[in-house]
Structures are given as structure tokens and as C-alpha cells.
Design an enzyme around this catalytic site. Sequence first.
Site, PDB file in Angstrom:
ATOM      1  N   CYS A  83       0.867  -1.183   0.000  1.00  0.00           N
ATOM      2  CA  CYS A  83       0.000   0.000   0.000  1.00  0.00           C
ATOM      3  C   CYS A  83       0.900   1.227   0.000  1.00  0.00           C
ATOM      4  O   CYS A  83       1.654   1.448   0.951  1.00  0.00           O
ATOM      5  CB  CYS A  83      -0.914  -0.007   1.217  1.00  0.00           C
ATOM      6  SG  CYS A  83      -2.036   1.403   1.292  1.00  0.00           S
TER       7      CYS A  83
ATOM      8  N   CYS B 114      -3.244   7.301  -4.762  1.00  0.00           N
ATOM      9  CA  CYS B 114      -3.009   5.858  -4.664  1.00  0.00           C
ATOM     10  C   CYS B 114      -1.599   5.499  -5.133  1.00  0.00           C
ATOM     11  O   CYS B 114      -1.275   5.624  -6.315  1.00  0.00           O
ATOM     12  CB  CYS B 114      -4.047   5.064  -5.457  1.00  0.00           C
ATOM     13  SG  CYS B 114      -3.895   3.285  -5.223  1.00  0.00           S
TER      14      CYS B 114
END
Length: 334
Positions: free
Chosen positions: A91, A254
Site C-alpha cells: 500500500c 493511490c
Amino acid sequence: MAEFHFFCIDAHTCGNPVRVVTGGSIPFLQGNSMSEKRQHFLREFDWIRKGLMFEPRGHDMMSGSILYPPTDPANDAGVLFIETSGCLPMCGHGTIGTVTVAIEQNLIRPKTPGVLNLEVPAGLVRAEYQQEGKKVTSVKITNIKSYLAAEKLTVDCPDLGLLTVDVAYGGNFYAIVDPQPNFPGLEHYKAEQLIGWARVMRERMNEQYTFVHPENPTINGLSHILWTGKPIAETSTARNAVFYGDKAIDRSPCGTGTSARMAQWYAQGRLKPGETFVHESIIGSIFNGRIEAETELANQPAIVPSIEGWARIHGYNHLILDEEDPYVFGFQVI
């Protein structure tokens, strides 16, 4: 009946939440790598993720991490990523937030000032951070190898019809929806529309196609849909809205999605090593991406991408998972 206590620091990376679990009932995980430890967590402790990420203690967009000692003493820490969508291999926004929290709160003492080498389930990432006083002002991540996994796949989308997408890997697998006749760009739609369509598209694509990392078969399945569109700022290269979980659109650009999109652009000849890729989120926040190196992954062309962004701490939590609570393991309203 047991109670499990977790001490957390809440932050956000460019608008998207990062809940860093720093202590309490953190489970011991077996394994010689964070990938193996992730598998142990998924088998026995995924209830912790659900309890801390889902309502009533979390929400549809909640994302976080758990800090572990490194398996290799040459590295600084291990990181396990938890969010509403699952226990992720990697992530990017979570890494930026975790590094910011860890340095500002003195949770990790770096072996080299300004640098953290972090073991994550997807591999090893390098984080370089800048400080002004006690504040971390930016974090640059050199991510794992990223590549374009498939081109010109088709999927039937509710309301829009047949869409053509590319699938790229940047730590997770992303279906990238570029503007086309049936989809003129994300700026023409509301977030709730993108969320509803993406949930169906992901299910259909996982039924139609198989996505498996060529070197780590535990990393598999399409988890994210990346909608693209026209940037808001003239200085931005591109814009995206990333769907994850069941009801979430990433408020940050992101990190693994930016890595995947740079891999797509590289494969298409649209981005070269050393060029800056300014990626914009649905709310206008920015990650600065770059291809640091060209490489290969299982004899496929790949890149080593970097992503730079910032995070801010905004709260401290002592969360309790009480087995007498009927919602101890959380819930979702879909």
C-alpha cells in the site's frame, strides 16, 4: 469473554486515512518473510483487520498498517497493510503515512538517517523522508517491480456497456479504465456511480480472467479499479479515482495505483525513465511519480517506480475489541 486492546495513531496521506497500529494485542506471526507472515495473519487473525477497519471503529475507506520487527536485521521494520479491502501485499499511501507516523512519534530508529528500508508482503521498499524540525514534510517510496500484466481486456459494465481495460501491477492488480467511447472520463460522473460500476466490474473480471504475480502466487486476483480522466490542475500529468474495498474511492492518488499506471504508460511508450509523472486524485491531491529504473519481472518488461507524497497525524486511539460486543468484528452496509 476476552477484550483485545489496540493502540493506534490516526493520520491521512493526501486525504486518505492511515491508522497505524503501534501496540496492544498485536499477534505474533510465523514466517521468514512478511509475505509468509501475511498468510498467517489471513488464516488466523483477519478478525483484527475487520474489527479495526470496518464500522463502528472504522469506515468504508479505512486503511491502516501494523508495525513488526524486520525478518532481516539489515532492514528497519516490517509492515503489514490492513484495510477494508483486505490484508494487502503493498500500500503506497499507507507506507507514506506509516513512515510519517513512525518517524514523528519515534517508533522506529532508522539505521541510516532519512531512510527506512521496509519489508512488506510484496517485497522490499525504500522510503526516503524529509524533515523540518520534528515534522516529516515528504516521503518518497521506491516501490517494488511493477509491470503491465494484460492489455485490451473487455468487461461489460452496468449502464456504460462494454469497456476495454488494461491490467497492471504496482503492488496490487489494477484494472485501468482510460477514456473511450463508452467512458469519456471520470470527471463526467459522480463517485457513487464509479463505486457501483467498479464493484460489478471487479467481480466480472475475476470471473473472466486470472491474475497471478509471476513470482509470488499468494499475490493474486484483481483488487482495484482505476478510473482515469482529465486533470484539474494544468501542472498534473494525469488524474485517477481508485476503487477499493466495497464502497471506497481513494482520496489520495493511490501509490500502488500510480505505480501500476506508470508501468502501463511505460509499456505504451508514453513515459520514460527519469520523467516526472504528476498524478492527481479525485480530490486534487498529488503524488509525484517517476520511473527510477527499467528492469524485468519473470522475463517481462517492468519498471522500478517511485512515489512521493506527504501525510499528517490527526489523532490517537485506544481501540477495544470486546467479545461481548455483537459488532466486535465490525460490519459493512453495502
